[in-house]
Design a protein around this motif. Sequence first.
Motif, PDB file in Angstrom:
ATOM      1  N   LYS A 112       0.831  -1.193   0.000  1.00 10.84           N
ATOM      2  CA  LYS A 112       0.000   0.000   0.000  1.00 10.84           C
ATOM      3  C   LYS A 112       0.872   1.251   0.000  1.00 10.84           C
ATOM      4  O   LYS A 112       1.866   1.322   0.742  1.00 10.84           O
ATOM      5  CB  LYS A 112      -0.910  -0.008   1.229  1.00 10.84           C
ATOM      6  CG  LYS A 112      -2.014   1.031   1.190  1.00 10.84           C
ATOM      7  CD  LYS A 112      -2.971   0.834   2.358  1.00 10.84           C
ATOM      8  CE  LYS A 112      -4.125   1.838   2.295  1.00 10.84           C
ATOM      9  NZ  LYS A 112      -5.084   1.636   3.405  1.00 10.84           N
ATOM     10  N   LYS A 114       2.282   4.935   0.913  1.00  8.01           N
ATOM     11  CA  LYS A 114       2.361   5.560   2.227  1.00  8.01           C
ATOM     12  C   LYS A 114       2.435   7.068   2.081  1.00  8.01           C
ATOM     13  O   LYS A 114       3.310   7.597   1.400  1.00  8.01           O
ATOM     14  CB  LYS A 114       3.590   5.044   2.970  1.00  8.01           C
ATOM     15  CG  LYS A 114       3.669   5.485   4.428  1.00  8.01           C
ATOM     16  CD  LYS A 114       4.846   4.816   5.128  1.00  8.01           C
ATOM     17  CE  LYS A 114       4.880   5.174   6.604  1.00  8.01           C
ATOM     18  NZ  LYS A 114       6.018   4.504   7.304  1.00  8.01           N
ATOM     19  N   GLY A 699      -8.867  10.305  -0.038  1.00 11.72           N
ATOM     20  CA  GLY A 699      -8.322  10.455   1.295  1.00 11.72           C
ATOM     21  C   GLY A 699      -7.810  11.861   1.515  1.00 11.72           C
ATOM     22  O   GLY A 699      -8.529  12.843   1.362  1.00 11.72           O
ATOM     23  N   GLY A 785     -10.603   9.790   5.476  1.00 15.16           N
ATOM     24  CA  GLY A 785     -11.072   8.673   6.286  1.00 15.16           C
ATOM     25  C   GLY A 785     -11.402   7.454   5.454  1.00 15.16           C
ATOM     26  O   GLY A 785     -11.272   6.320   5.923  1.00 15.16           O
ATOM     27  N   GLU A 787      -9.798   6.285   2.989  1.00 16.48           N
ATOM     28  CA  GLU A 787      -8.603   5.522   2.632  1.00 16.48           C
ATOM     29  C   GLU A 787      -8.277   4.442   3.667  1.00 16.48           C
ATOM     30  O   GLU A 787      -7.501   3.518   3.394  1.00 16.48           O
ATOM     31  CB  GLU A 787      -7.405   6.462   2.452  1.00 16.48           C
ATOM     32  CG  GLU A 787      -6.811   7.030   3.720  1.00 16.48           C
ATOM     33  CD  GLU A 787      -7.540   8.259   4.245  1.00 16.48           C
ATOM     34  OE1 GLU A 787      -6.970   8.955   5.104  1.00 16.48           O
ATOM     35  OE2 GLU A 787      -8.668   8.539   3.804  1.00 16.48           O
ATOM     36  N   SER A 788      -8.887   4.559   4.846  1.00 18.21           N
ATOM     37  CA  SER A 788      -8.631   3.580   5.909  1.00 18.21           C
ATOM     38  C   SER A 788      -9.587   2.388   5.850  1.00 18.21           C
ATOM     39  O   SER A 788      -9.394   1.406   6.579  1.00 18.21           O
ATOM     40  CB  SER A 788      -8.754   4.262   7.278  1.00 18.21           C
ATOM     41  OG  SER A 788      -7.842   5.333   7.384  1.00 18.21           O
ATOM     42  N   ASP A 790     -11.313  -1.044   4.634  1.00 16.06           N
ATOM     43  CA  ASP A 790     -10.835  -2.190   3.859  1.00 16.06           C
ATOM     44  C   ASP A 790     -11.654  -2.284   2.572  1.00 16.06           C
ATOM     45  O   ASP A 790     -12.653  -1.576   2.387  1.00 16.06           O
ATOM     46  CB  ASP A 790     -10.865  -3.489   4.681  1.00 16.06           C
ATOM     47  CG  ASP A 790     -12.270  -3.979   5.012  1.00 16.06           C
ATOM     48  OD1 ASP A 790     -13.210  -3.698   4.241  1.00 16.06           O
ATOM     49  OD2 ASP A 790     -12.426  -4.656   6.043  1.00 16.06           O
TER      50      ASP A 790
END
Length: 816
Positions: A112, A114, A699, A785, A787-788, A790
């Motif tokens: 993923k 960063k 995000g 939010g 992007e967090s 699943d």
Amino acid sequence: MSRSRLRHFLKPATLAAAGLFVLSFSYTSAKAGTPYNPNPPFDFDLLEKVKIKKGFFGKKIEAYNPRNPYNIFINYELGMHCVGFDISYCCVIPPYNSIQAQAVKSGVKGSKPKFLTPHNVKLWYYVKDNSYSEGNKMRYWSVPKDVNGDGDYTDPGDNVANYVWTHLFIYKDLEGTIPKGASEKDRLHVGKEIQVPIDAGPSGKHMAGGWLEYAHKGGGNIVFTDSMVPQVKNVPLVLTAEYIWDALGLPLTAFYDSERRGTIRSITNKDFQPYQYSMVRLHDKTGDPILINGKPIEFFGTNPVDIPNCYSCHSRNGIASKMAREEGLTLHDKEYEYWKSQYPDISEYMARLSEGSINILELHDAHHGTDFLRDYNPNSPTNRLGSVGPVNCADCHGDNISGNLQSPRPGTSGYKPKKAKTLTEAIHATHEAFLGERYADKAGRTQSCQACHPTHWQAEERRTVTLAENPYQIIDDFGNPRFSNTDLRLSGGGCYLRRDAHANPDVEPPFFLNELGKWYLENVSLRDEKGRKIDEIRGLYCTNCHNQLTVELYKADNLKNPVTQDGETLRNKSIEEIIKVVAGGDEKKFKQWFADPIVNTEWGDPLYDFYANHGEGATIVKATKDEEGNLKLLPWNADEGQEVPYGAASAGKDWWLAASEPHCANCHIAPFVEDLGGKYFPIDQPNKYALYRYSKAHGKMACQSCHESIHGLYPVRYEGQDNTVDLTTHEQALQFSPDGQYAGPVTCAACHTVNDKGVPIELAGTQYANDYWASVVLIHFMREGDESLDINELVKKFPYKKAQEIVVKGWGMPNK
């Protein structure tokens, strides 16, 4: 998302079926013959092909690693800064260019990406071949001005570079901290207690380079100013949006170190390089550069800066200069004669630039009763305006863009200030009244926008001494329009025309348009100057975005969710409904007055009316009193209280704030829209769309990181080295190109490992995996939010079918 959860979600049957729905539609591009399909508009020539073990049975998927191990996305949030570099006579807008950036460590082999913050790295900035300003590039700190109003010019810091910022202040830091019990005597004013260093911006960031600052949640570079309401003080202005690295307000010029020879007097049109290269280098937390194959990780962005074209009309045989002589005003002639007779190195451009400044001040004195030239000495080698000093327009004219909400501006010295019109109204209304109809092109659009705003080119072939040598230049050397018998959109140079994606004939669908956007495509972009249909896009003009329609659309918004457009809005309505609400159902008035203003309509001049009769602007708050009788301010859409317009609080009214600026949401279908406002109040408002420069998607990613800044949106027009206006932004886009050719918005492949559709492999097993354009919709749905989440939660929240419908509905070009 864990590998086990991803394997569990991967369903081969779903993967095989993905994308079939879209293929049943036959939409064609602006260049007819290209039916829509879910494939990406690029190849993968520069990407490493890898096999990633994914899926329930551990099947290996052929994929492509990102091109760059790290990416740094760089922009300047205001799109183009129109500013003078010789502030000896007057300052309309202070020098001010920021370098903004976001950094990402790419996700290789399926990992993923960063998002990088000060917890991980540091970022070093500089401007390529442009490490200083004052001297032979700029007169700013060397120009005396009485900053503290004590009547002399000898105190430390008595210069115009400090003077123009003294209405801004902090109490402790740039985080917006107000210590408990602090009062006005504790204020630290920019330019007074906090002086601006030579070759640095008001925040202290230097042209020679340094570390970028990071704005955490809530934003950074927060300064205060006072409003027009005596009780409302300490108005916070958030100058940097959250999650952005920033070097604020650099006094950038359009001149390279290596090419600037001689004194400032020798500058010519050939010296201008308006699209500067802002450089950002990646370092670890200790300050050491991070190396890849022994080389530092460094990216460049575009920092646009240029001078308004005032000198063309306001000097020699220019329109305004001749008008002044007819009125008996001749001081500008003495100014020109002085420079030409006294300095053998003076260029014609610089002599005319000084002449133009005196001409502007002379006309202002004659028409508005000021006395700016009362001490003017046509033979003085220094401080030619005497005790008056240089004129700062914002001393009388409120201006939100420099944060001056008061008129007159506190601390004015050298002349007696008076309450005056908002700066943008004064400038635009005056020029439209005088030039609007005179500058009309064949369609009735005024050439004055492009004539006044910056018009220099980056390409050496177009950087000519005289404007007449460039066939694309919209005016000649004396301000006479050159496209009166044709379409002004065929001209170019400067901050918009022949640059932006909206004026790029090579753009291809999908455009993701709402019904108003489709109206513009059909009735403006694909029409010539006689209103005839054409096959190649000519694009939009400045007045298609900066107009009364923008204000009406904003006025109608009372949104709950910006992405779904729940609440009240006109933006998701049919064009018939929009015309009915905005223009009472009158299609002709809608086009000529609101959407595509022309200079001479049966109702008058819509552009002059837009500026001269703007009124007090949108409602900023509602005011009432609490039980003790104290002032209580409520949101603009509260059920109680008296409406307070921006004009009651700011001498700048609502100009250059979200209420009067165009929005992506004007023309683009949701979710290709800005964030909900209120976070950066009073620059934006709750339940209204925020400005593009404050908005995020996918995000925490700024819209400008992937699309670039306003007026220079990817893909910029590319016509080769000799004809392209903005080569820098084109080259900037290619840093992230997966094939070395594609120069559009940054793709998923820049940061993610992707499949052969250009879709991140995190979406393997979902219906998104086989549809590039639907995945583009998905990342615009995603806000902070999201992007967090699943993958299961993400696709449930934003279903593929909905994204697919948006692709088809917003495609932009119907069958011919």
